[in-house]
Design an enzyme around this catalytic site. Sequence first.
Site, PDB file in Angstrom:
ATOM      1  N   PRO A   1     -15.586  -4.279   2.140  1.00 21.20           N
ATOM      2  CG  PRO A   1     -15.725  -3.572   4.389  1.00 21.20           C
ATOM      3  CD  PRO A   1     -14.755  -3.701   3.143  1.00 21.20           C
TER       4      PRO A   1
ATOM      5  CG  LEU B   1     -22.546  -1.795  -0.638  1.00 21.65           C
ATOM      6  CD1 LEU B   1     -21.789  -3.203   0.072  1.00 21.65           C
ATOM      7  CD2 LEU B   1     -23.917  -2.430  -1.043  1.00 21.65           C
TER       8      LEU B   1
ATOM      9  CE  LYS C   1     -18.554   8.158  -0.894  1.00 21.40           C
ATOM     10  NZ  LYS C   1     -17.408   8.891  -0.188  1.00 21.40           N
TER      11      LYS C   1
ATOM     12  CE1 TYR D   1      -3.061  -2.879   0.053  1.00 23.28           C
ATOM     13  CE2 TYR D   1      -3.429  -2.485   2.292  1.00 23.28           C
ATOM     14  CZ  TYR D   1      -3.827  -3.376   1.283  1.00 23.28           C
ATOM     15  OH  TYR D   1      -4.702  -4.410   1.300  1.00 23.28           O
TER      16      TYR D   1
ATOM     17  N   GLY E   1     -17.086   1.893  -1.652  1.00 26.09           N
ATOM     18  CA  GLY E   1     -17.976   3.040  -1.293  1.00 26.09           C
ATOM     19  C   GLY E   1     -19.186   3.094  -2.081  1.00 26.09           C
TER      20      GLY E   1
HETATM   21  N1  NAP Z   1      -6.123  -8.394   0.794  1.00 21.29           N
HETATM   22  C1  NAP Z   1      -6.532  -7.823  -0.665  1.00 21.29           C
HETATM   23  O1  NAP Z   1      -6.229  -8.060  -1.562  1.00 21.29           O
HETATM   24  C2  NAP Z   1      -7.136  -6.446  -0.129  1.00 21.29           C
HETATM   25  C3  NAP Z   1      -7.686  -5.849  -1.416  1.00 21.29           C
HETATM   26  C4  NAP Z   1      -8.260  -4.398  -1.277  1.00 21.29           C
HETATM   27  C5  NAP Z   1      -8.579  -4.100   0.136  1.00 21.29           C
HETATM   28  N2  NAP Z   1      -7.921  -4.587   1.113  1.00 21.29           N
HETATM   29  C6  NAP Z   1      -7.959  -3.903   2.618  1.00 21.29           C
HETATM   30  O2  NAP Z   1      -9.599  -3.846   2.875  1.00 21.29           O
HETATM   31  C7  NAP Z   1      -9.411  -2.575   3.290  1.00 21.29           C
HETATM   32  C8  NAP Z   1     -10.982  -2.248   2.918  1.00 21.29           C
HETATM   33  O3  NAP Z   1     -11.256  -2.327   1.576  1.00 21.29           O
HETATM   34  P1  NAP Z   1     -11.408  -0.994   0.719  1.00 21.29           P
HETATM   35  O4  NAP Z   1     -10.770   0.200   1.457  1.00 21.29           O
HETATM   36  O5  NAP Z   1     -10.700  -1.421  -0.688  1.00 21.29           O
HETATM   37  O6  NAP Z   1     -12.838  -0.652   0.393  1.00 21.29           O
HETATM   38  P2  NAP Z   1     -14.052  -0.082   1.199  1.00 21.29           P
HETATM   39  O7  NAP Z   1     -13.921  -0.449   2.648  1.00 21.29           O
HETATM   40  O8  NAP Z   1     -15.257  -1.166   0.884  1.00 21.29           O
HETATM   41  O9  NAP Z   1     -14.381   1.255   0.816  1.00 21.29           O
HETATM   42  C9  NAP Z   1     -13.588   2.448   1.380  1.00 21.29           C
HETATM   43  C10 NAP Z   1     -14.070   3.464   0.659  1.00 21.29           C
HETATM   44  O10 NAP Z   1     -15.313   3.682   0.825  1.00 21.29           O
HETATM   45  C11 NAP Z   1     -15.479   5.169   1.024  1.00 21.29           C
HETATM   46  N3  NAP Z   1     -16.121   5.188   2.490  1.00 21.29           N
HETATM   47  C12 NAP Z   1     -15.674   4.708   3.444  1.00 21.29           C
HETATM   48  N4  NAP Z   1     -16.285   4.875   4.408  1.00 21.29           N
HETATM   49  C13 NAP Z   1     -17.211   5.688   4.083  1.00 21.29           C
HETATM   50  C14 NAP Z   1     -18.380   6.270   4.819  1.00 21.29           C
HETATM   51  N5  NAP Z   1     -18.696   6.088   6.135  1.00 21.29           N
HETATM   52  N6  NAP Z   1     -19.175   7.360   4.045  1.00 21.29           N
HETATM   53  C15 NAP Z   1     -18.811   7.499   2.755  1.00 21.29           C
HETATM   54  N7  NAP Z   1     -17.929   6.854   2.058  1.00 21.29           N
HETATM   55  C16 NAP Z   1     -17.235   6.086   2.821  1.00 21.29           C
HETATM   56  C17 NAP Z   1     -14.104   5.915   0.881  1.00 21.29           C
HETATM   57  O11 NAP Z   1     -13.846   6.223  -0.439  1.00 21.29           O
HETATM   58  P3  NAP Z   1     -14.486   7.353  -1.328  1.00 21.29           P
HETATM   59  O12 NAP Z   1     -14.798   8.588  -0.240  1.00 21.29           O
HETATM   60  O13 NAP Z   1     -13.362   7.762  -2.360  1.00 21.29           O
HETATM   61  O14 NAP Z   1     -15.732   7.298  -1.875  1.00 21.29           O
HETATM   62  C18 NAP Z   1     -13.113   4.697   1.247  1.00 21.29           C
HETATM   63  O15 NAP Z   1     -11.988   4.929   0.781  1.00 21.29           O
HETATM   64  C19 NAP Z   1      -8.541  -1.817   2.569  1.00 21.29           C
HETATM   65  O16 NAP Z   1      -8.193  -0.474   3.262  1.00 21.29           O
HETATM   66  C20 NAP Z   1      -7.426  -2.724   2.837  1.00 21.29           C
HETATM   67  O17 NAP Z   1      -6.914  -2.738   4.344  1.00 21.29           O
HETATM   68  C21 NAP Z   1      -7.399  -5.877   1.095  1.00 21.29           C
END
Ligand code: NAP
Length: 333
Positions: A224, A230, A233, A78, A228
């Site tokens: 999860p 779900l 917005k 990252y 974004g």
């Molecule tokens: N092992 C793997 O291959 C792998 C792959 C991906 C991720 N991960 C891990 O999983 C974590 C979570 O996945 P992810 O970050 O990709 O996706 P996510 O948790 O589904 O989405 C995060 C994004 O959603 C938006 N968001 C989050 N909370 C919000 C809220 N309360 N209200 C409005 N918008 C909100 C933000 O983006 P915007 O504001 O830009 O919309 C944020 O960057 C990562 O940080 C990482 O640690 C692991």
Amino acid sequence: MCRSYFKIQSCNSRGGTLTEVSSETRFLHAIEMGLGAMQWGDRAIWQYGRGYGLEDVRQAFQAALANGIQYVDTAELYGNGLSERSLGRFLRESDQPVLVSTKFFPWPWRFTRGALPRALKGSLARIGIESVDLYQIHWPSPVMTTDSLMDGLTECIKAGYTRTVGVSNFGHARMLAAYSALARNGIQLASNQVHYSLLSREVEKNGILARCKELGIRMIAYCPLERGMLTGKYTPENPPPGRRTSKYAPILAKIQPLIKLMTQMGQDHGGKSCAQVALNWVICKGALPIPGAKNAFQAEQNAGALGWRLTDEEVARLDFASHAIVEPTMTAH
Ligand SMILES: NC(=O)c1ccc[n+]([C@@H]2O[C@H](COP(=O)([O-])OP(=O)(O)OC[C@H]3O[C@@H](n4cnc5c(N)ncnc54)[C@H](OP(=O)(O)O)[C@@H]3O)[C@@H](O)[C@H]2O)c1
């Protein structure tokens, strides 16, 4: 190495399944939700440095801790180490205990088991701590066998660099092979970190979720909030920016009935947001969500998914509503 195993009731799984969990990995089953730190430096998907930066993610970290989150997930990949370095800064600025997991990236030039403790030493130096709580293989390796990856993880435990070890993006068969290889070394596979959300339910169909519960492997759910989507917005008129546009724009119209249902359910629970309903659904399914947050508002709101539960009937209604979208439009990650 001989480790004790005992039966515990997984606090997050419904249906009363008894799982075998080693004393070393038990702490992971007690964590209901964590904080993903991919946003802390990643430019490709998250556009770090454009619209948000170090101060915002510092506040996200602080808000998460202030609202009961005690586990942060990062990776050497990252931001090319920036996420680990930022986490290290924030940990030094805080006096609260935080559980930390990071990940080994299986670059093709890493082909011996010794690469794992060497890579973890690098992560520990960037974070500025002596050991992590969980060390994961980020993806299956194109060159190393599962056995040698697990032997490398075993070396990491023996060296005292990590308490427990896990995998990520491992399919069912490969996860079982990893479980068996570690068991031969007297170690329990602690976790499998996989893509899981209301819009990505492959792990329910391919048996990973059920097998994790059966074997006492904590299933950690990444994306999860479906990056974004779900939170409610994003709409066809307001699609997400950057690389997410092409993947998600085609489904934004289709998910609106689900978003409407989630909004209604959130209101029924005293004004919970769509994001909180989405995360609560993951928890109800027996997985550990690690939503990413770019700022304090998002981290604080996501922490509000804790302390209450959707009913079984609500979970079933969300399952049904998401099924209609997931089946025809989304493919396995
Ligand atoms: N092992 C793997 O291959 C792998 C792959 C991906 C991720 N991960 C891990 O999983 C974590 C979570 O996945 P992810 O970050 O990709 O996706 P996510 O948790 O589904 O989405 C995060 C994004 O959603 C938006 N968001 C989050 N909370 C919000 C809220 N309360 N209200 C409005 N918008 C909100 C933000 O983006 P915007 O504001 O830009 O919309 C944020 O960057 C990562 O940080 C990482 O640690 C692991």
